[in-house]
Scaffold this active site. Structure first.
Site, PDB file in Angstrom:
ATOM      1  CG  HIS A  33      -1.626  13.658   2.464  1.00  0.00           C
ATOM      2  ND1 HIS A  33      -1.925  12.462   2.258  1.00  0.00           N
ATOM      3  CD2 HIS A  33      -0.281  14.017   2.047  1.00  0.00           C
ATOM      4  CE1 HIS A  33      -1.154  12.060   1.399  1.00  0.00           C
ATOM      5  NE2 HIS A  33      -0.275  12.929   1.055  1.00  0.00           N
ATOM      6  CE  LYS A  45      13.216  12.693   0.001  1.00  0.00           C
ATOM      7  NZ  LYS A  45      12.994  11.455  -0.478  1.00  0.00           N
ATOM      8  CB  CYS A 104      -0.687  13.644  -1.908  1.00  0.00           C
ATOM      9  SG  CYS A 104       0.574  13.036  -3.002  1.00  0.00           S
ATOM     10  CG  ASP A 112       0.670   8.503   2.168  1.00  0.00           C
ATOM     11  OD1 ASP A 112       1.381   9.297   2.876  1.00  0.00           O
ATOM     12  OD2 ASP A 112       0.465   8.436   0.964  1.00  0.00           O
ATOM     13  NE  ARG A 116       5.003   5.441  -5.394  1.00  0.00           N
ATOM     14  CZ  ARG A 116       5.680   6.005  -4.294  1.00  0.00           C
ATOM     15  NH1 ARG A 116       6.859   6.102  -4.068  1.00  0.00           N
ATOM     16  NH2 ARG A 116       5.000   6.850  -3.410  1.00  0.00           N
TER      17      ARG A 116
END
Length: 637
Positions: free
Chosen positions: A382, A461, A331, A380, A360
């Site tokens: 946005h 979410k 993001c 992903d 991660r």
């Protein structure tokens, strides 16, 4: 007196302090004999719970949907009691119920193996036969500490409880610290099975002692237990950690890169097919694709809030006295792209999409094939939009999810996660965001549940759960509504009145992790992918060296039509070559011999062992091309 409302809507009056078991008896003797618990004002309770105020009460029997929760909780205690009877100096930890079963953690010198399960189960059956009453008591913490003076894990749990008193359960010679509820006696337990044993750190902290965790399952009906055990066996056969390397899809080298899969040629082909279908659908829904750097300045992550909320899960590096972070999320990079120039209201909505690889940190003890890794790729995206566009964009995302999941034959449901304790922004903004998500779910007729307090730190979410061919549910897609990031990054657009306004940001991923989704597909299809996704779509096997040239020519012809081919012209016997190709789970196999060389007709063998003879080559090619283009889930022959 107290007024008790029963499930049929009737209201009866009883004396204050009446027990749930007595209410059951007042209804019928049969209900009393078969009762195992009660639901009082929506909460599961023991049968001997005294009712002090007007309440809604339903009596639970083994036939009710809530029965497994009470049943499995009780079996967990029976298993712990059996272990303590068999082994010396056992220290018990925790034994919660989980989906379709339970586990219990033990600290003892002797190592338990699956070979010991028979004797543990035998002792459990003895405890059941003994018909031991199970009684709950409320005692002071000091009294509890005396009872558990030889149980260090229980003492630690007692100290962590804020109340002055604690709840304990006595079951013959076994006592446990527990909230309950439990069955009234051990005699009700019939169908259970110990499944596996593994190591587990106390409280999940690798700095604590490693305990022995026994997993088990239990059902109120034998046929349900048998069905579940069958599914577990089937799942074991389909384990992607086993099938992936066997099929040449991926490998993980724990010495070189723990938690970081290497995708091999066959696996990469299948992954690229997944990406291609995703790209096509995203283009249809008005997204454009971008790519952002893997490593960015830590200042970006301070600004985004990830530093405060996520730094323990991030990887860092430093060069030229500048600290950098390997991105755990995409993001902030998309925000940088948005902010590179001034945006007008006419530009919105902006739908920005990326196959973004993220890193991660996960503890080594929780790494699990493709399901729990340290590096993965998100599909992903946005969406930056006005407040007036939120509903349409949310529904558009749900339509996209529906279309993409239908390609793989997945049904799905959703959970709406609300504000967590560790959150950014004010409650009023959160309430608006939660309301918007709920409305979109209702308008799109998506089945959903509320998951209190499990939202992301920057916004609520929706998580979407797919159901695989074995009926297992997997969390994949996520959709998050965010009013915080635009504020933190001073994002704006110019409205019709020439004013600078904050856009709203939607975070969403559909596969979630492409690698994890791939692992789910491996298990759901048992490695036998639909033809369009299969690394090779046709296997051609020459009968002997005499037919090698013809088989090679035929393979080239198929490849001209965009069909992926495995050509086996080795010196091995036909039988061996057939078995070799079958192991790859290729949809179609053609044994190339005299008939295939001298005519335009072929015989086809499918991986499902169907034999189809005398198919014209042209018809086979056209049928296969249609099967691939339309991404059919089933074979055409």
């Amino acid at each position: 007196m107290v007024k008790i409302k029963l499930p049929d809507g009737s209201i009866k009056e009883f004396e204050i302090g009446i027990k749930a078991s007595e209410i059951a008896k007042s209804i019928s003797e049969g209900l009393f004999r078969n009762s195992i618990g009660a639901k009082i004002n929506g909460e599961l309770k023991d049968l001997d719970t005294a009712i002090e105020e007007d309440s809604e009460v339903s009596i639970i029997t083994l036939k009710d949907d809530d029965a497994p929760k009470i049943y499995r909780h009780t079996v967990a205690h029976i298993m712990a009691q059996a272990v303590m009877r068999i082994y010396d100096n056992v220290k018990v930890a925790i034994g919660p119920t989980i989906e379709n079963g339970f586990y219990y953690d033990f600290d003892l010198e002797e190592k338990i193996s699956e070979d010991d399960f028979e004797k543990i189960e035998s002792e459990m059956k003895k405890i059941v036969k003994e018909d031991i009453p199970i009684k709950r008591s409320i005692v002071s913490k000091d009294s509890a500490k005396e009872l558990f003076k030889d149980q260090p894990y229980k003492l630690e749990l007692i100290d962590s409880i804020n109340d002055e008193n604690v709840s304990i359960y006595k079951q013959g010679d076994f006592i446990d610290l527990c909230r309950g509820p439990h069955m009234p006696s051990t005699k009700f337990i019939k169908h259970f099975k110990l499944l596996s044993v593994s190591g587990a750190y106390w409280k999940g902290d690798e700095n604590n002692k490693m305990l022995q965790r026994i997993y088990a399952t239990a059902f109120t009906k034998k046929n349900e237990l048998d069905e579940h055990l069958h599914l577990l066996e089937e799942a074991k056969k389909r384990d992607h950690r086993k099938l992936g390397p066997q099929l040449g899809l991926f490998t993980i080298d724990t010495d070189v890169a723990p938690g970081m899969p290497f995708f091999l040629e066959r696996g990469t082909i299948a992954l690229n097919e997944m990406k291609q279908v995703s790209r096509e659908i995203h283009e249809k829904y008005g997204y454009f694709e971008v790519e952002t750097p893997q490593i960015m300045n830590v200042n970006l992550w301070h600004q985004s809030g990830h530093w405060d909320h996520y730094q323990d899960n991030m990887f860092f590096t430093e060069k030229e006295d500048t600290e950098m972070a390997v991105k755990p999320m995409n993001c902030p990079g998309h925000i940088v792209i948005y902010n590179k120039d001034i945006k007008s209201y006419r530009d919105l909505p902006i739908r920005m999409f990326e196959f973004g690889k993220v890193h991660r940190y996960e503890r080594s003890g929780v790494l699990h094939g493709l399901f729990r890794v340290r590096v993965f790729t998100q599909d992903d995206a946005h969406i930056f939009c006005t407040k007036d566009q939120i509903q349409d964009e949310l529904i558009g995302v749900m339509d996209l999810i529906d279309e993409l999941y239908s390609v793989f034959g997945f049904e799905y449901e959703a959970k709406l996660s609300t504000m967590p304790e560790d959150h950014m922004g004010d409650v009023e903004t959160w309430d608006l965001a939660i309301s918007a998500l709920r409305t979109a779910l209702e308008k799109s007729n998506t089945k959903f549940q509320i998951n209190e307090g499990d939202g992301a730190f920057y916004g609520p979410k929706i998580d979407f759960y797919v159901t695989d061919s074995l009926g297992r549910k997997w969390q994949c897609a996520t959709l998050q509504l965010d009013f915080q990031m635009p504020e933190r990054f001073n994002m704006t657009y110019v409205n019709p009145d020439n004013e600078e306004i904050r856009p709203v940001m939607l975070h969403r991923a559909i596969f979630g992790s492409i690698e994890r989704f791939f692992g789910i597909l491996i298990e759901s299809f048992a490695g036998a992918f639909p033809t369009w996704m299969s690394p090779e779509q046709v296997s051609i096997i020459s009968v002997s060296e005499k037919y090698n040239d013809g088989a090679t020519k035929f393979a080239k012809e198929l490849k001209k039509h965009g069909i992926r081919v495995s050509l086996n012209i080795s010196d091995s016997t036909v039988g061996y070559k057939i078995r070799e190709e079958q192991m790859k789970k290729i949809p179609y196999m053609i044994v190339f011999g005299e008939k295939e060389l001298s005519s335009d007709f072929i015989n086809i063998r499918t991986r499902e062992n169907n034999n189809v003879d005398n198919i014209k080559v042209e018809d086979f090619i056209n049928t296969l091309k249609d099967e691939i283009k339309s991404r059919k889930l089933k074979l055409s022959y």
